[in-house]
Design a protein around this motif. Structure first.
Motif, PDB file in Angstrom:
ATOM      1  N   MET A   1       0.842  -1.201   0.000  1.00 12.90           N
ATOM      2  CA  MET A   1       0.000   0.000   0.000  1.00 12.90           C
ATOM      3  C   MET A   1       0.873   1.245   0.000  1.00 12.90           C
ATOM      4  N   THR A   2       0.518   2.210  -0.826  1.00  8.26           N
ATOM      5  CA  THR A   2       1.270   3.454  -0.893  1.00  8.26           C
ATOM      6  C   THR A   2       0.999   4.309   0.327  1.00  8.26           C
ATOM      7  N   LEU A   3       2.066   4.891   0.892  1.00  9.54           N
ATOM      8  CA  LEU A   3       1.912   5.769   2.046  1.00  9.54           C
ATOM      9  C   LEU A   3       1.490   7.146   1.561  1.00  9.54           C
ATOM     10  N   THR A   4       0.198   7.391   1.482  1.00  7.27           N
ATOM     11  CA  THR A   4      -0.306   8.680   1.038  1.00  7.27           C
ATOM     12  C   THR A   4      -0.170   9.702   2.150  1.00  7.27           C
ATOM     13  N   ALA A   5      -0.391  10.980   1.793  1.00  7.62           N
ATOM     14  CA  ALA A   5      -0.300  12.048   2.792  1.00  7.62           C
ATOM     15  C   ALA A   5      -1.328  11.834   3.896  1.00  7.62           C
ATOM     16  N   ASP A   6      -2.560  11.371   3.511  1.00 11.23           N
ATOM     17  CA  ASP A   6      -3.597  11.144   4.511  1.00 11.23           C
ATOM     18  C   ASP A   6      -3.203  10.035   5.482  1.00 11.23           C
ATOM     19  N   LEU A   7      -2.589   8.981   4.945  1.00  9.36           N
ATOM     20  CA  LEU A   7      -2.163   7.880   5.803  1.00  9.36           C
ATOM     21  C   LEU A   7      -1.074   8.329   6.757  1.00  9.36           C
ATOM     22  N   LEU A   8      -0.117   9.105   6.247  1.00 10.91           N
ATOM     23  CA  LEU A   8       0.946   9.603   7.106  1.00 10.91           C
ATOM     24  C   LEU A   8       0.398  10.471   8.228  1.00 10.91           C
ATOM     25  N   LEU A   9      -0.580  11.320   7.880  1.00  8.51           N
ATOM     26  CA  LEU A   9      -1.185  12.167   8.898  1.00  8.51           C
ATOM     27  C   LEU A   9      -1.882  11.319   9.950  1.00  8.51           C
ATOM     28  N   ASN A  10      -2.581  10.288   9.492  1.00 10.00           N
ATOM     29  CA  ASN A  10      -3.280   9.400  10.418  1.00 10.00           C
ATOM     30  C   ASN A  10      -2.304   8.686  11.345  1.00 10.00           C
ATOM     31  N   LEU A  11      -1.178   8.270  10.789  1.00 10.51           N
ATOM     32  CA  LEU A  11      -0.168   7.589  11.598  1.00 10.51           C
ATOM     33  C   LEU A  11       0.381   8.514  12.670  1.00 10.51           C
ATOM     34  N   ARG A  12       0.637   9.767  12.292  1.00  9.59           N
ATOM     35  CA  ARG A  12       1.164  10.722  13.265  1.00  9.59           C
ATOM     36  C   ARG A  12       0.142  10.985  14.373  1.00  9.59           C
ATOM     37  N   GLU A  13      -1.122  11.159  13.971  1.00  7.35           N
ATOM     38  CA  GLU A  13      -2.153  11.467  14.946  1.00  7.35           C
ATOM     39  C   GLU A  13      -2.355  10.329  15.940  1.00  7.35           C
ATOM     40  N   ASN A  14      -2.058   9.115  15.526  1.00  4.77           N
ATOM     41  CA  ASN A  14      -2.215   7.958  16.398  1.00  4.77           C
ATOM     42  C   ASN A  14      -0.902   7.544  17.051  1.00  4.77           C
ATOM     43  N   LYS A  20      11.739   5.927   9.343  1.00  6.79           N
ATOM     44  CA  LYS A  20      12.079   7.051   8.460  1.00  6.79           C
ATOM     45  C   LYS A  20      12.685   6.579   7.146  1.00  6.79           C
ATOM     46  N   TYR A  21      13.464   5.518   7.207  1.00  6.44           N
ATOM     47  CA  TYR A  21      14.057   5.017   5.967  1.00  6.44           C
ATOM     48  C   TYR A  21      12.969   4.558   4.990  1.00  6.44           C
ATOM     49  N   THR A  22      11.921   3.921   5.521  1.00  3.21           N
ATOM     50  CA  THR A  22      10.816   3.482   4.672  1.00  3.21           C
ATOM     51  C   THR A  22      10.137   4.673   4.006  1.00  3.21           C
ATOM     52  N   LEU A  23       9.974   5.760   4.753  1.00  3.52           N
ATOM     53  CA  LEU A  23       9.349   6.957   4.197  1.00  3.52           C
ATOM     54  C   LEU A  23      10.213   7.583   3.102  1.00  3.52           C
ATOM     55  N   ILE A  24      11.523   7.565   3.302  1.00  7.24           N
ATOM     56  CA  ILE A  24      12.434   8.090   2.284  1.00  7.24           C
ATOM     57  C   ILE A  24      12.301   7.271   0.999  1.00  7.24           C
ATOM     58  N   CYS A  25      12.290   5.952   1.155  1.00  4.91           N
ATOM     59  CA  CYS A  25      12.166   5.071  -0.008  1.00  4.91           C
ATOM     60  C   CYS A  25      10.843   5.299  -0.730  1.00  4.91           C
ATOM     61  N   GLU A  26       9.786   5.550   0.032  1.00 10.93           N
ATOM     62  CA  GLU A  26       8.473   5.767  -0.579  1.00 10.93           C
ATOM     63  C   GLU A  26       8.479   7.007  -1.459  1.00 10.93           C
TER      64      GLU A  26
END
Length: 340
Positions: A1-14, A20-26
């Motif tokens: 699954m692609t880490l969309t901006a909405d998903l990233l926001l949801n992850l932060r809120e929770n 971080k390396y995974t996010l860089i690769c994405e």
């Protein structure tokens, strides 16, 4: 699954911590796929010994930090151009060539937690394999068709060699110079990162002042990378080498240099002198490692990384591409926080 901006926001809120390396690769998903194909095709050799060596290097190619940095910087001003992919391949080949040769110089049997090329095939084969990677890097940079990139890579090759020679003969110096330490790691480590950021900006058509700024960004990242690597040497084995291995090779790095320059303890100073001479015992090395921790050497090195990290973040503060800016911020933090 692609880490969309909405998903990233949801992850932060929770309060879920995302690697971080995974996010860089994405952020580089498409570019990494293209680079991977280019790298694998370059290293795919069917002929005997060379094929086995290249396959082994390709299988443990690491995190591709230098190519990733080049591509991230390029994406701030443009897409990643064919010349940038060629340059990224060149830097990765140069990096791997230097590792193969370093293991010969240091008599290292392990690399990234696995047997080194020299330990499997012997020094003669390892020298030739390193030379092959170097020659392939030169071929790759020539195929970029960009004389400015060729000039940067030519200087880089000189810097890497000069840094290794300075480190090799630093044992003959009787002082404990931080300035000399930084000079060595800037040449042998940070130069690869600054070449990546400079080339990334240049191939994307960045203004001259931004190219200079990105050169500084790469320098800071590279210095942090090496300081973090040196800190590993004071703790349990995470990256394929035993505690105190640098000192066994006669190297005094930033944490212990701080202690040596701020102590009157004759015993510690005496052990440091023996480390440089290559005659310190295992117990003596364990003692000076302990003293380095006790007397604030690790904290000092971490403080220097924090200072450099803050400056690095300031250099990307005005980036317009939000995805690139976030990925680079994660990259900067990852370098100083990494565990391997």
């Amino acid at each position: 699954m692609t880490l969309t901006a909405d998903l990233l926001l949801n992850l932060r809120e929770n309060y879920i911590v995302v690697d971080k390396y995974t996010l860089i690769c994405e952020a580089l998903k498409v570019e990494l796929a293209q680079f991977g194909s280019l790298f694998d095709s370059t290293m795919n050799k069917s002929d005997g010994l060379l094929g086995r060596i290249c396959q082994g290097i390709a299988e443990r190619k690491g995190k591709l930090l230098r190519p990733m940095l080049l591509m991230l910087v390029a994406k701030e001003w443009s897409s990643v151009q064919p010349a940038a992919f060629r340059a990224a391949l060149t830097l990765e080949l140069l990096h791997n060539a230097s590792l193969v040769h370093d293991d010969i110089v240091d008599d290292s049997d392990m690399r990234r937690g696995r047997p080194s090329v020299r330990s499997i095939y012997g020094n003669k084969a390892a020298v030739l394999a390193g030379d092959y990677l170097l020659s392939t890097a030169l071929e790759s940079v020539a195929l970029s068709g960009n004389i400015e990139i060729v000039e940067i890579v030519s200087r880089l090759g000189k810097q890497l060699s000069e840094g290794e020679l300075l480190q090799l003969f630093n044992t003959q110096n009787t002082d404990f110079s931080e300035e000399r330490y930084y000079n060595i790691i800037r040449l042998k480590t940070a130069s690869l990162f600054s070449a990546a950021t400079r080339i990334g900006a240049m191939t994307a058509g960045a203004p001259a002042e931004d190219i200079v700024r990105m050169d500084r960004l790469g320098d800071l990242i590279g210095l942090c990378f090496q300081i973090r690597d040196d800190i590993f040497d004071y703790y349990t084995d995470d990256i394929g080498k035993p505690v105190g291995n640098d000192m066994r090779e006669g190297k005094l790095t930033l944490p212990v240099l701080y202690v040596l320059n701020n102590t009157n303890d004759e015993k510690v100073l005496g052990i440091a002198a023996k480390v440089k001479e290559g005659v310190a015992t295992a117990d003596e090395i364990a003692d000076i490692v302990h003293q380095t921790k006790q007397q604030g050497g690790i904290d000092y090195a971490k403080a220097q990384m924090e200072r450099m990290t803050m400056e690095a973040h300031s250099l990307i503060a005005d980036f317009k591409n939000a995805e690139v800016k976030e990925a680079l911020a994660n990259y900067i933090d990852f370098i100083s926080e990494r565990r391997s």
